[in-house]
Scaffold this motif. Structure first.
Motif, PDB file in Angstrom:
ATOM      1  N   LEU A 185     -29.910  33.984  68.876  1.00  0.00           N
ATOM      2  CA  LEU A 185     -30.237  34.290  70.320  1.00  0.00           C
ATOM      3  C   LEU A 185     -30.718  35.734  70.778  1.00  0.00           C
ATOM      4  N   ALA A 186     -30.961  36.438  69.586  1.00  0.00           N
ATOM      5  CA  ALA A 186     -31.373  37.739  69.769  1.00  0.00           C
ATOM      6  C   ALA A 186     -32.584  37.820  70.914  1.00  0.00           C
ATOM      7  N   PHE A 187     -33.238  37.094  70.942  1.00  0.00           N
ATOM      8  CA  PHE A 187     -34.221  36.966  72.029  1.00  0.00           C
ATOM      9  C   PHE A 187     -33.976  36.981  73.445  1.00  0.00           C
ATOM     10  N   CYS A 188     -32.795  36.569  73.555  1.00  0.00           N
ATOM     11  CA  CYS A 188     -32.155  36.633  74.947  1.00  0.00           C
ATOM     12  C   CYS A 188     -31.612  37.985  75.490  1.00  0.00           C
ATOM     13  N   MET A 196     -30.578  47.987  80.305  1.00  0.00           N
ATOM     14  CA  MET A 196     -29.068  47.857  80.305  1.00  0.00           C
ATOM     15  C   MET A 196     -28.522  49.370  80.333  1.00  0.00           C
ATOM     16  N   GLU A 197     -29.336  50.392  79.881  1.00  0.00           N
ATOM     17  CA  GLU A 197     -28.697  51.628  80.097  1.00  0.00           C
ATOM     18  C   GLU A 197     -28.989  52.112  81.487  1.00  0.00           C
ATOM     19  N   ASP A 198     -29.770  51.673  82.263  1.00  0.00           N
ATOM     20  CA  ASP A 198     -30.166  52.179  83.585  1.00  0.00           C
ATOM     21  C   ASP A 198     -29.185  51.328  84.525  1.00  0.00           C
ATOM     22  N   ALA A 199     -28.703  50.017  84.329  1.00  0.00           N
ATOM     23  CA  ALA A 199     -27.923  49.372  85.039  1.00  0.00           C
ATOM     24  C   ALA A 199     -26.593  49.640  85.344  1.00  0.00           C
ATOM     25  N   ASP A 200     -26.158  49.428  86.775  1.00  0.00           N
ATOM     26  CA  ASP A 200     -24.879  49.658  87.090  1.00  0.00           C
ATOM     27  C   ASP A 200     -24.137  48.479  86.942  1.00  0.00           C
ATOM     28  N   SER A 201     -23.050  48.721  87.582  1.00  0.00           N
ATOM     29  CA  SER A 201     -21.983  47.408  87.365  1.00  0.00           C
ATOM     30  C   SER A 201     -22.602  45.738  87.636  1.00  0.00           C
ATOM     31  N   ASN A 202     -23.513  45.839  88.285  1.00  0.00           N
ATOM     32  CA  ASN A 202     -24.393  44.659  88.835  1.00  0.00           C
ATOM     33  C   ASN A 202     -25.386  44.175  87.715  1.00  0.00           C
ATOM     34  N   THR A 203     -24.890  44.387  86.475  1.00  0.00           N
ATOM     35  CA  THR A 203     -25.980  43.998  85.500  1.00  0.00           C
ATOM     36  C   THR A 203     -26.335  42.410  85.479  1.00  0.00           C
ATOM     37  N   ALA A 204     -25.490  41.556  85.634  1.00  0.00           N
ATOM     38  CA  ALA A 204     -25.501  40.287  85.714  1.00  0.00           C
ATOM     39  C   ALA A 204     -26.535  39.810  86.621  1.00  0.00           C
ATOM     40  N   LEU A 205     -26.618  40.714  88.124  1.00  0.00           N
ATOM     41  CA  LEU A 205     -27.500  40.285  89.134  1.00  0.00           C
ATOM     42  C   LEU A 205     -28.951  40.860  88.604  1.00  0.00           C
ATOM     43  N   SER A 206     -28.969  41.934  87.936  1.00  0.00           N
ATOM     44  CA  SER A 206     -30.387  42.441  87.729  1.00  0.00           C
ATOM     45  C   SER A 206     -30.768  41.503  86.574  1.00  0.00           C
ATOM     46  N   SER A 207     -29.998  40.839  85.599  1.00  0.00           N
ATOM     47  CA  SER A 207     -30.359  39.850  84.607  1.00  0.00           C
ATOM     48  C   SER A 207     -31.023  38.918  85.169  1.00  0.00           C
ATOM     49  N   VAL A 208     -30.555  37.986  86.250  1.00  0.00           N
ATOM     50  CA  VAL A 208     -30.958  37.081  86.757  1.00  0.00           C
ATOM     51  C   VAL A 208     -32.413  37.321  87.384  1.00  0.00           C
ATOM     52  N   LEU A 263     -32.753  27.962  71.781  1.00  0.00           N
ATOM     53  CA  LEU A 263     -32.349  27.726  73.110  1.00  0.00           C
ATOM     54  C   LEU A 263     -31.834  26.291  73.526  1.00  0.00           C
ATOM     55  N   LEU A 264     -32.877  25.490  73.084  1.00  0.00           N
ATOM     56  CA  LEU A 264     -32.604  23.859  73.181  1.00  0.00           C
ATOM     57  C   LEU A 264     -31.413  23.321  72.511  1.00  0.00           C
ATOM     58  N   SER A 265     -31.090  24.219  71.240  1.00  0.00           N
ATOM     59  CA  SER A 265     -29.998  23.579  70.431  1.00  0.00           C
ATOM     60  C   SER A 265     -28.660  23.848  71.092  1.00  0.00           C
ATOM     61  N   VAL A 266     -28.549  25.106  71.998  1.00  0.00           N
ATOM     62  CA  VAL A 266     -27.460  25.667  72.679  1.00  0.00           C
ATOM     63  C   VAL A 266     -27.321  24.762  73.739  1.00  0.00           C
ATOM     64  N   LEU A 267     -28.415  24.588  74.582  1.00  0.00           N
ATOM     65  CA  LEU A 267     -28.444  23.549  75.669  1.00  0.00           C
ATOM     66  C   LEU A 267     -27.988  22.374  75.859  1.00  0.00           C
ATOM     67  N   LEU A 318     -25.407  28.019  83.370  1.00  0.00           N
ATOM     68  CA  LEU A 318     -25.926  29.174  84.177  1.00  0.00           C
ATOM     69  C   LEU A 318     -26.551  29.936  83.392  1.00  0.00           C
ATOM     70  N   ILE A 319     -27.684  30.698  83.934  1.00  0.00           N
ATOM     71  CA  ILE A 319     -28.623  31.477  83.094  1.00  0.00           C
ATOM     72  C   ILE A 319     -27.753  32.722  82.455  1.00  0.00           C
ATOM     73  N   ASP A 320     -26.711  33.089  83.052  1.00  0.00           N
ATOM     74  CA  ASP A 320     -25.714  34.288  82.685  1.00  0.00           C
ATOM     75  C   ASP A 320     -25.104  33.851  81.340  1.00  0.00           C
ATOM     76  N   LEU A 321     -25.172  32.485  80.933  1.00  0.00           N
ATOM     77  CA  LEU A 321     -24.757  32.275  79.426  1.00  0.00           C
ATOM     78  C   LEU A 321     -25.436  33.353  78.573  1.00  0.00           C
ATOM     79  N   PHE A 322     -26.951  33.313  78.831  1.00  0.00           N
ATOM     80  CA  PHE A 322     -27.712  33.847  77.800  1.00  0.00           C
ATOM     81  C   PHE A 322     -27.953  35.258  78.288  1.00  0.00           C
ATOM     82  N   LEU A 323     -27.205  35.792  79.299  1.00  0.00           N
ATOM     83  CA  LEU A 323     -27.297  37.242  79.460  1.00  0.00           C
ATOM     84  C   LEU A 323     -25.959  37.718  79.768  1.00  0.00           C
TER      85      LEU A 323
END
Length: 170
Positions: A132-135, A142-154, A103-107, A116-121
């Motif tokens: 980065l598989a741990f992200c 993911m299966e239960d999410a609707d189109s607002n996946t980014a919001l639930s991820s945050v 994570l530090l090497s990317v940041l 933005l945290i969305d970079l990792f989601l």
């Protein structure tokens, strides 16, 4: 002593700090050249038993060990202050988990004010295969999410991502 906490400050005020601790503190402060951020970082390392140890003297010994074990700088010799700063940062970085280091090497390649945290989601979780598989989001989310996946991820970042973020803060 104030940066180490109220117990250290109180013992210092009462004159109860051992001579070996005072010598170690003086040596560490001298090496750090009075740089405020470096002194603050050193205090954090002293308070972290898994890095420096339970006291100033053991942290100072680890600091001196780091100074002698740093790889040579290819461009030119390090000044005393640069050597001290490199040793201090190396003490902290060598104790990070593999995920926190990834994570530090990317940041480190990004603008600090624009991460933005969305970079990792991302929506395409396969983009995180590899280091980065741990992200990756938990599959069920993911299966239960609707189109607002980014919001639930945050709202609920994956546990391993949260742990890596927390490791970088301490």
């Amino acid at each position: 002593m104030k940066l180490l906490g109220s117990q250290w400050a109180e013992e210092d005020r009462k004159g109860l700090i051992k001579g070996s601790e005072e010598r170690a503190a003086t040596g560490l402060l001298k090496n750090l050249g009075g740089l405020a951020l470096a002194i603050e970082r050193a205090a954090e390392l002293i308070k972290n038993d898994s890095i420096g140890g339970p006291n100033i003297a053991s942290t100072y010994e680890e600091f001196k060990s780091q100074q002698t074990n740093l790889p040579k700088c290819p461009a030119s010799a390090r000044s005393d202050v640069v050597l001290a700063l490199n040793s201090l940062w190396n003490m902290r970085f060598t104790n990070l988990s593999r995920n926190a280091l990834a994570l530090l090497s990317v940041l480190s390649l990004l603008s600090p004010d624009g991460i933005l945290i969305d970079l990792f989601l991302p929506r395409n979780q396969k983009a995180l295969d590899g280091r980065l598989a741990f992200c990756k989001q938990i599959t069920q989310h993911m299966e239960d999410a609707d189109s607002n996946t980014a919001l639930s991820s945050v709202i609920t970042p994956p546990p391993l991502l949260r742990k890596a973020i927390q490791a970088g803060r301490t």
